[in-house]
Design a protein around this motif. Sequence first.
Motif, PDB file in Angstrom:
ATOM      1  N   ARG A 369     -17.225 -28.579 -15.195  1.00 54.76           N
ATOM      2  CA  ARG A 369     -15.869 -28.760 -16.169  1.00 54.76           C
ATOM      3  C   ARG A 369     -16.084 -28.318 -17.518  1.00 54.76           C
ATOM      4  O   ARG A 369     -17.032 -28.240 -18.046  1.00 54.76           O
ATOM      5  N   THR A 370     -14.864 -28.403 -18.275  1.00 55.95           N
ATOM      6  CA  THR A 370     -14.818 -27.985 -19.435  1.00 55.95           C
ATOM      7  C   THR A 370     -15.026 -29.318 -20.336  1.00 55.95           C
ATOM      8  O   THR A 370     -14.420 -30.455 -20.078  1.00 55.95           O
ATOM      9  N   LEU A 371     -15.849 -29.350 -21.132  1.00 57.04           N
ATOM     10  CA  LEU A 371     -16.321 -30.343 -22.095  1.00 57.04           C
ATOM     11  C   LEU A 371     -14.819 -30.925 -22.828  1.00 57.04           C
ATOM     12  O   LEU A 371     -14.351 -30.291 -23.450  1.00 57.04           O
ATOM     13  N   ALA A 372     -14.977 -32.212 -23.029  1.00 56.88           N
ATOM     14  CA  ALA A 372     -13.967 -32.727 -23.920  1.00 56.88           C
ATOM     15  C   ALA A 372     -14.359 -34.074 -24.493  1.00 56.88           C
ATOM     16  O   ALA A 372     -15.458 -34.672 -24.262  1.00 56.88           O
ATOM     17  N   PRO A 373     -14.031 -34.527 -25.586  1.00 60.32           N
ATOM     18  CA  PRO A 373     -14.387 -35.595 -26.499  1.00 60.32           C
ATOM     19  C   PRO A 373     -14.501 -36.899 -25.445  1.00 60.32           C
ATOM     20  O   PRO A 373     -13.788 -37.207 -24.578  1.00 60.32           O
ATOM     21  N   GLY A 374     -15.916 -37.452 -25.467  1.00 64.68           N
ATOM     22  CA  GLY A 374     -16.064 -38.657 -24.595  1.00 64.68           C
ATOM     23  C   GLY A 374     -16.964 -38.353 -23.322  1.00 64.68           C
ATOM     24  O   GLY A 374     -17.732 -39.243 -22.908  1.00 64.68           O
TER      25      GLY A 374
END
Length: 440
Positions: A369-374
């Motif tokens: 997956r593409t990283l995102a905050p949290g």
Amino acid sequence: MSTASLATLYPQHLDTLLARTAEALQRGGFEHLLIPSGMLHYQAFDDRDYPYAVNPQFKAWLPLTHTPGSWLHIRPGQRPRLLFLQPHDYWHVVPAAPSGYWVEHVDISIIRTPDEALAHLPHDIATCAILGEPQSALGDYIPNNPTAVLHYLDYHRAFKTPYEIEMMRQASRIGARAHRAAERAFRAGASEFGIHLAYCQAAGQDANDLPYGNIVALNEHGAVLHYTDRHRLPPKPVRSFLIDAGASYGGYASDITRTYSAQEDEFAAMIRAVDAAQLTLCDRVRAGTDYAQIHLEAHLLLAGVLHDAGVLNISPEDAVARGVSSAFFPHGIGHGIGLQVHDVAGFAASDSGGTIAKPNGHPYLRLTRTLAPGMVVTIEPGIYFIDMLLEELKAKGLSDAVNWTRVEAFKPYGGIRIEDDVVCTEDAPINLTREAFAAQ
């Protein structure tokens, strides 16, 4: 962080879960979410039970990990209801009555037998999404694990609340303390089994409390990725030590790996080089970054380490292009972590389903997956000297790429792995593991 601080963070965590549940139930066409905590499993042809493991869907809501036979009932717009099994029993320790910062936010009913839960559950089973394993069935309340509900909840579980990150920070602190004790035991000449015991003692957790089985490997055992034999006597001489071991806190996991050389030698220099590469990769845990690209960059950096150590005769770029780097770094760069060591939905394309494929030639990557905050992920590059994979290189006609004299010099040390747990934020990543070691 104090219990008072967890008390401050928990209500927002609960609100987040309630909002996610409302959407998940709507997508699945249900009104209620029922989550059994799980039941004890008994060994075939025996009266001994396997170690109990709580349902991850259950402990997402409550920091309860030793409550078999309990149920959680969630209905949007209402307070969660916990049906807490506290049996009359003189054979075993009975779970203590619920207490702590979270109880004021949950309606709690004490039940004395599993069947007593039936009186508290919704009457129309068709309106219920029931998340659990088949053995958790209670009468007609059989886990149905609706796909639409699970897709949504699992996908969004990747985005940790501030409460969850604090729980993982506490797990990291326990793990770092235990790693320090394990290193001391190694330096004192302990066996793999002795180091394992020192680790558990320092963590205050036994094998059933830990989030996964400790990997404690001396010398060439470090080349076995999931080595768990734990010899009772140390080898002679002791050259190296690889430990992959985590800790638990309130149902959340840490996952930490360190490698040491017994002497200040070329292997110690290689460990330092892998550590530097690992820190570079940790800094790549940024919002908008494709996690698979971190994995591919790891191959290039590790091939550089091998080239600098004289193990590779070809450039790092050629080693990656020709598949040589995979013989020395055969696993993925890491995975999501949280309620489970390998957290769910690592390949999820969306909260409605779908899969993001792994890069060609990299079958063991656990997150695309593409990283995102949290999001919280592990970063764990490694270099290993594994006979089977090295022989495959020769069989593929790639012998010219490798300096086999240097390979033979490093093989007795087994391998190197460095692993940290890293939080993706709106800005710079937070390395929970390095933070925990610095606090020791």
